[in-house]
Design a protein around this motif. Structure first.
Motif, short mmCIF file in Angstrom:
data_model
loop_
_atom_site.label_atom_id
_atom_site.label_comp_id
_atom_site.label_asym_id
_atom_site.label_seq_id
_atom_site.Cartn_x
_atom_site.Cartn_y
_atom_site.Cartn_z
N SER A 793 0.80 -1.22 0.00
CA SER A 793 0.00 0.00 0.00
C SER A 793 0.83 1.27 0.00
O SER A 793 0.34 2.35 -0.31
N SER A 794 2.11 1.17 0.32
CA SER A 794 2.96 2.37 0.35
C SER A 794 4.29 2.03 -0.31
O SER A 794 4.95 1.05 0.04
N LYS A 795 4.70 2.84 -1.27
CA LYS A 795 5.93 2.59 -1.99
C LYS A 795 7.13 3.31 -1.38
O LYS A 795 8.27 2.91 -1.59
N THR A 796 6.85 4.40 -0.62
CA THR A 796 7.93 5.16 0.01
C THR A 796 7.47 5.60 1.39
O THR A 796 6.33 5.36 1.78
N GLY A 797 8.38 6.27 2.08
CA GLY A 797 8.02 6.85 3.37
C GLY A 797 8.56 6.05 4.53
O GLY A 797 9.06 4.93 4.38
N PRO A 798 8.47 6.61 5.75
CA PRO A 798 9.01 5.94 6.94
C PRO A 798 8.30 4.62 7.25
O PRO A 798 8.92 3.66 7.70
N HIS A 799 6.99 4.56 7.02
CA HIS A 799 6.26 3.32 7.32
C HIS A 799 6.65 2.20 6.33
O HIS A 799 6.68 1.03 6.70
N HIS A 800 6.97 2.58 5.10
CA HIS A 800 7.42 1.60 4.12
C HIS A 800 8.74 0.97 4.57
O HIS A 800 8.93 -0.26 4.51
N LYS A 801 9.62 1.80 5.02
CA LYS A 801 10.93 1.31 5.46
C LYS A 801 10.79 0.43 6.70
O LYS A 801 11.44 -0.64 6.81
N ARG A 802 9.93 0.84 7.64
CA ARG A 802 9.74 0.05 8.86
C ARG A 802 9.10 -1.30 8.53
O ARG A 802 9.48 -2.35 9.08
#
Length: 836
Positions: A793-802
């Motif tokens: 659902s997310s390709k980038t961002g802090p939540h993607h990395k986590r």
């Protein structure tokens, strides 16, 4: 007397037989006496002291005394006619040498009588009013003593009223028309004295007294003017009463006594309604009633002086009239009250189909005359919160051929009351008798709107109607009808584009659109204002509002350009103050924090220089810039500066939250916790309470007290009514359980996150928390599924990395090393799903 161009040819006293003829004869007698050697009278007297009677003998008396005149009387006459005080003294001394003791005693008594007569001659204009004019000592509205002039009116130095050589109505009129009010006052004072001492005084004396009051008013002598206006306001001539009450109403309005001004305006309108022909001054009274009602209503919102009224024309009905016309006007309606001593006369005009009524009453209780009207009109009369003393207030009115509604309004308005018509019912209200200030405010707002709407229908092309639309909009804005206010502002700006308030209307409407987040409509009206009124005094405020609307529309670059243009337009410091704050706000939203600090510093400098404006919002934004730059100490200092400026309640709450965050970032957790808990205690509900609760639970976790944080949320969550906010607080409570190693409790909340939260960043963060808790509960398979969902659902961002890290950890726990390596190598998730 010289002939005036507007007057008819002079008539001799014998032919005319009237008072002006007697004044003319007195003038001719004075001239003849002067030619026979009579000396002139001293010219200067104080302004508060009226001019004395002419020293020369009246025309009806002989010019000289007989030879047998006693020595005492001859000495007194010589002393009174002598120019030199020393010469008079010597004459009297010589006379005393020839006198006996009886003669001396007689002389002392004669001098005492002369002194008393002179004092009585001067007394009416210096002391209290005539006994024949009741209510002059105080305002007839309240029975109180005349109030001192308002602080807004600075009384000028006393005017020296010079005594003219002869009384001349023509000279008085000419001086008054040429605005030489001191000269006019001298003439009218002498004319009034002659008229008052006439064997058959008539309405001309009231006219002279009114003109004296008007002269005092123009010479900025409010106390003298008010005394004379109060005398004229209870006179016999309806037109004099109307003009005097109108002036008193204007005086009360200038002093901010709006209820008294409204009542005086109704008294003026009622007096003028008794004339055989309608005068232009009646329309002024209608507008004055609307104005004072509006100001009374706006005073409840602290905006009584928000409207700068245009000066209304006095519409003096006696200007330019010759003697015959003046007498006709002054005597119009004077004798009508003679037939209304026993009972009021109220009747409807039967000759026309229109609703026309006539009322004549003399010292009749208000309740009696309104009951009579209601009975004749077949209506029901109801008194709402009106004291019995007010209902029984004696009224002296003469109203000719007006509508039934207006008759009731004039009668009740003259007593300070408000009339409402509801079909066949007539409700009478007393604003002062309302149970609460809210009821009084709503009554006045509603009545003001009714009066203005009636004027809109009657006088649609009157220039003053534009101000009516503006004030109607202001009333609607204050009472919460923002949409209606925008419509009234638009109507005013469109129909009265050349009016002084047209730019103000456009600007006010645009500001309301900004408040409604209609930024596109606000920009359109502001651009129209700049194009149509380029030299408007509101141009600086217009640019500032345009920049605000553009910034709120998400166009920070364009907004910054607008504020920058305003700053360099070489306006005053106020313009630079507005522009510098707007530019700093734009740069803050763009993340240019260091540049924003420079503009905000300029704003603070200009604000301190002019000692005006609001420093609290600048210091608050300054603190946010420092916090964003990682400088908590400077941020804390800025937030403390906000609290030192005595900010509004909303600004204080926001500053306390920001201060808690700054103390938290600076490591001072006890102070941060105290500030956040204070906000929680002060704010009953809403977004600020929600923010304070999130900050408080976060501080508890940082202090190593996660259980206390969970209990705190559980105790206060019911005070937050918004569904999304409650869901986010529950997720934060789960984080407290996780930090307290109560993973089962955390899991029970987080597993329901998809049902509680809408898709977005908050939902992604909750999913990551759930994956983390699953790993701690030794459920790597479920953790992998949840983490993979976040990555899809997310390709980038802090939540993607986590989520990527949690997924790797889950694969490692399942000993699926190839999948873990694939995730670490960055292969797309759809390929990974295909392999699985």
């Amino acid at each position: 007397m010289a002939k005036d161009s507007t007057e008819q040819p002079d008539q001799t006293p014998e032919a005319s037989g009237d008072l002006l003829g007697q004044i003319l004869a007195a003038q001719k007698g004075q001239v003849m006496a002067n030619k026979q050697g009579a000396d002139e009278v001293s010219a200067s007297q104080p302004a508060s002291q009226p001019a004395s009677q002419p020293a020369s003998q009246p025309a009806s008396q002989p010019a000289s005394q007989p030879a047998s005149q006693p020595v005492i009387e001859s000495a007194i006459e010589s002393a009174s006619e002598s120019k030199s005080v020393s010469k008079a003294a010597s004459l009297i001394t010589g006379a005393f040498k020839k006198l006996s003791l009886a003669h001396i005693f007689l002389l002392v008594n004669v001098l005492a009588i002369v002194a008393v007569l002179v004092t009585l001659n001067y007394f009416p204009l210096r002391g209290s009013a005539d006994a024949s004019n009741p209510g002059v000592q105080g305002d007839i509205e309240s029975g109180a003593k005349p109030k001192q002039p308002s602080a807004k009116v600075i009384e000028a130095a006393p005017v020296a009223v010079e005594k003219p050589q002869a009384a001349s109505w023509t000279q008085a009129r000419t001086a008054y028309a040429n605005r030489k009010y001191a000269a006019a006052l001298s003439q009218y004072t002498l004319l009034n004295q002659i008229a008052r001492n006439s064997p058959e005084p008539d309405m001309v004396s009231e006219f002279f007294q009114l003109r004296m009051a008007q002269c005092y008013e123009q010479l900025v002598q409010p106390q003298q003017a008010q005394k004379l206006f109060q005398i004229a306001a209870v006179g016999k001539s309806p037109v004099i009463r109307g003009v005097a009450n109108y002036h008193l109403a204007m005086s009360h309005e200038r002093a901010g006594r709006y209820s008294q001004a409204k009542r005086r305006a109704y008294l003026a309108a009622a007096a003028l309604a008794g004339l055989s022909e309608r005068l232009a001054l009646e329309t002024n009274c209608d507008f004055l009633i609307a104005r004072t009602l509006t100001a009374s209503a706006l005073s409840f919102y602290g905006k009584a002086e928000s409207v700068s009224w245009d000066n209304m024309l006095q519409a003096d009905p006696m200007v330019g009239l010759d003697e015959g016309q003046l007498r006709t006007l002054l005597n119009d309606g004077v004798k009508t009250h003679s037939g209304a001593v026993l009972s009021p006369k109220i009747y409807q005009d039967k000759n026309t189909r229109s609703d026309r009524w006539t009322l004549v009453c003399k010292q009749t209780p208000l309740r009696e005359l309104l009951n009579r009207f209601a009975t004749d009109a077949q209506s029901e009369l109801r008194w709402v919160a009106v004291d019995t003393a007010v209902q029984n207030r004696p009224m002296t009115l003469h109203i000719r051929r007006v509508g039934g509604q207006k008759l009731c309004e004039l009668a009740a308005g003259s007593a300070g009351l408000i009339v409402r018509f509801t079909g066949q019912e007539i409700d009478i209200y007393d604003p002062a008798g309302c149970d609460s200030l809210k009821q009084q405010r709503d009554l006045l707002v509603s009545e003001a709107m009714v009066v203005w709407r009636r004027l809109f229908l009657r006088l649609p092309r009157d220039d003053r109607i534009g101000q009516g639309h503006f004030t109607m909009a202001l009333l609607q804005e204050c009472s919460g009808d923002v949409t209606g206010a925008i419509g009234q502002y638009r109507t005013m700006a469109k129909k009265f584009a050349n009016a002084r308030l047209a730019p103000d209307a456009l600007l006010a409407g645009a500001k309301l659109r900004i408040a409604l987040r209609d930024f596109s409509g606000a920009r359109k009206e502001l651009l129209t204002l700049l194009d149509t009124y380029p030299g408007s005094s509101k141009s600086a405020e217009t640019y500032a509002s345009l920049g605000e609307a553009t910034l709120n529309a998400g166009r920070a670059d364009e907004a910054f350009a607008v504020f920058k243009k305003l700053f360099f337009l070489n306006h005053d410091n106020e313009s630079k103050r507005l522009a510098s704050f707007g530019a700093g706000k734009c740069l803050y939203q763009q993340g240019e924090y260091e540049k924003a600090l420079k503009w905000l510093g300029d704003h603070i400098t200009f604000t301190k220089k002019d000692q005006r404006g609001d420093l609290s919002r600048a210091y608050l934004l300054l603190g946010k810039c420092y916090a964003a730059l990682g400088s908590p100490r400077q941020a804390i200092a800025s937030y403390k500066a906000v609290l030192a400026t005595r900010p509004s309640e909303a600004q204080r709450i926001e500053t306390s939250l920001a201060l808690a965050g700054a103390w938290r970032d600076g490591g001072d957790l006890p102070k941060a916790l105290g500030a956040s808990l204070q906000v929680v205690a002060e704010v009953p509900s809403g977004a600020k309470k929600y923010q304070a609760m999130l900050i408080t639970s976060g501080i508890y976790r940082e202090m190593g007290l996660p259980n206390r944080g969970a209990v705190f949320i559980n105790s206060n969550i019911n005070e937050v009514r918004d569904r999304d906010m409650r869901a986010k607080l529950r997720i934060d409570q789960a984080r407290c359980y996780r930090d307290a190693k109560r993973f089962a409790d955390a899991y029970a909340i987080l597993v329901k996150a998809p049902e509680m939260l809408s898709p977005g960043k908050d939902a992604q963060q909750a999913a990551c928390d759930l994956a983390d808790v699953c790993l701690r509960l030794d459920r790597p398979g479920q953790a992998a599924v949840v983490a993979a969902g976040v990555l899809k659902s997310s390709k980038t961002g802090p939540h993607h990395k986590r989520a990527r890290g949690l997924l790797v950890e889950a694969y490692l726990a399942k000993k699926e090393y190839e999948n873990a390596a694939t995730v670490l190598s960055g292969i797309q998730m759809d390929k990974l799903g295909a392999k699985q």
